[in-house]
Motif scaffolding. Sequence first.
Motif, short mmCIF file in Angstrom:
data_model
loop_
_atom_site.label_atom_id
_atom_site.label_comp_id
_atom_site.label_asym_id
_atom_site.label_seq_id
_atom_site.Cartn_x
_atom_site.Cartn_y
_atom_site.Cartn_z
N CYS A 108 0.84 -1.20 0.00
CA CYS A 108 0.00 0.00 0.00
C CYS A 108 0.87 1.25 0.00
CB CYS A 108 -0.93 0.00 1.22
SG CYS A 108 -2.29 -1.20 1.11
N GLU A 135 -7.58 -5.39 14.12
CA GLU A 135 -7.76 -3.95 14.00
C GLU A 135 -6.57 -3.19 14.58
OE1 GLU A 135 -10.09 -1.90 12.63
OE2 GLU A 135 -11.05 -3.65 11.71
N ASP A 138 -3.76 -3.24 12.03
CA ASP A 138 -4.05 -2.37 10.89
C ASP A 138 -3.90 -0.90 11.28
OD1 ASP A 138 -4.53 -4.61 9.40
OD2 ASP A 138 -6.70 -4.27 9.16
N ALA A 153 -6.04 7.50 6.60
CA ALA A 153 -7.36 7.01 6.17
C ALA A 153 -7.28 6.34 4.80
CB ALA A 153 -8.35 8.16 6.14
N THR A 154 -6.55 6.97 3.88
CA THR A 154 -6.38 6.40 2.54
C THR A 154 -5.61 5.09 2.61
OG1 THR A 154 -6.35 8.61 1.58
CG2 THR A 154 -5.47 6.82 0.23
N LEU A 156 -5.40 3.05 5.18
CA LEU A 156 -6.22 2.01 5.83
C LEU A 156 -7.22 1.43 4.85
CD1 LEU A 156 -6.28 0.78 8.65
CD2 LEU A 156 -8.07 2.42 9.26
N GLN A 157 -7.74 2.28 3.96
CA GLN A 157 -8.69 1.80 2.95
C GLN A 157 -8.02 0.79 2.03
OE1 GLN A 157 -10.28 4.93 0.52
NE2 GLN A 157 -11.86 3.63 -0.39
N CYS A 158 -6.77 1.08 1.64
CA CYS A 158 -6.02 0.15 0.79
C CYS A 158 -5.77 -1.16 1.54
CB CYS A 158 -4.69 0.79 0.39
SG CYS A 158 -3.53 -0.35 -0.43
N LYS A 160 -7.37 -2.53 4.06
CA LYS A 160 -8.58 -3.32 4.33
C LYS A 160 -9.20 -3.91 3.06
CE LYS A 160 -9.94 -1.15 8.69
NZ LYS A 160 -9.83 -2.39 9.46
N SER A 161 -8.79 -3.41 1.90
CA SER A 161 -9.36 -3.93 0.65
C SER A 161 -8.90 -5.35 0.36
CB SER A 161 -8.95 -3.02 -0.52
OG SER A 161 -7.57 -3.19 -0.84
#
Length: 228
Positions: A108, A135, A138, A153-154, A156-158, A160-161
């Motif tokens: 990421c 969690e 992460d 935030a960006t 973490l989105q990557c 969790k994908s």
Amino acid sequence: MQRTLFVVVGLLAAVIAAVLFLVLRPRPSAPATDAASGARFVIGSPDAKVTIVDFSNYLCGHCRDHSNNVFPLIKRDYIDTGKVRYVFRDFPFGGQENVIRAGEAAACAADNNLYVEYHEALFRAQQQWAGLSGEALDNYFADLAGQIGIAPATFLQCLKSGSKRAGVLADQKLAGELGLTGTPSFIVNGEKYTGQRPYESWREILDKALAGQTSGGDQGGVSSPAKP
């Protein structure tokens, strides 16, 4: 007539021997490009004469020592000068979900062109995240990303994908196919070297490779054995 027969038999024997030599001769070791093929994370000149493929485990102490103390010197003297191309590969051992997750996190970071910086940060913070999972793990990785300039935030989105997991597992599979048994493991222009070693040893290995000589591979280093 008899002499002619001997000559013909001799020629046939020579031809058969030549064919057998070509068929049965030892094959050369697989070139470094086999280990580097399809690599996700590569630095250095694509025209470099020497390629190092680094298989590391983010919870391996010897890998941490290489990353912290030796890699910066290799980068300064060989990578930044165009002599060496350096390939990073993940080598999580069986059951190491947090190491797989660390590899995903590094991938990421690569999306933000900060792979090497995050790779090094993971090793520096090794003891802080080693016991985390889920969690908490992460969130720690996202906070670490924030420290090197990536929006948490960006990031973490990557993470969790789950989109980066396949790449980590592909590296793990490749390590097994190459017969690697511990970390860190390196392949330098087709020669295997297992274990962390001082920079002086690396200079000898790389200078010989640049001169077109071989060092024999698997010289004494200190490694963490792969777990079943």
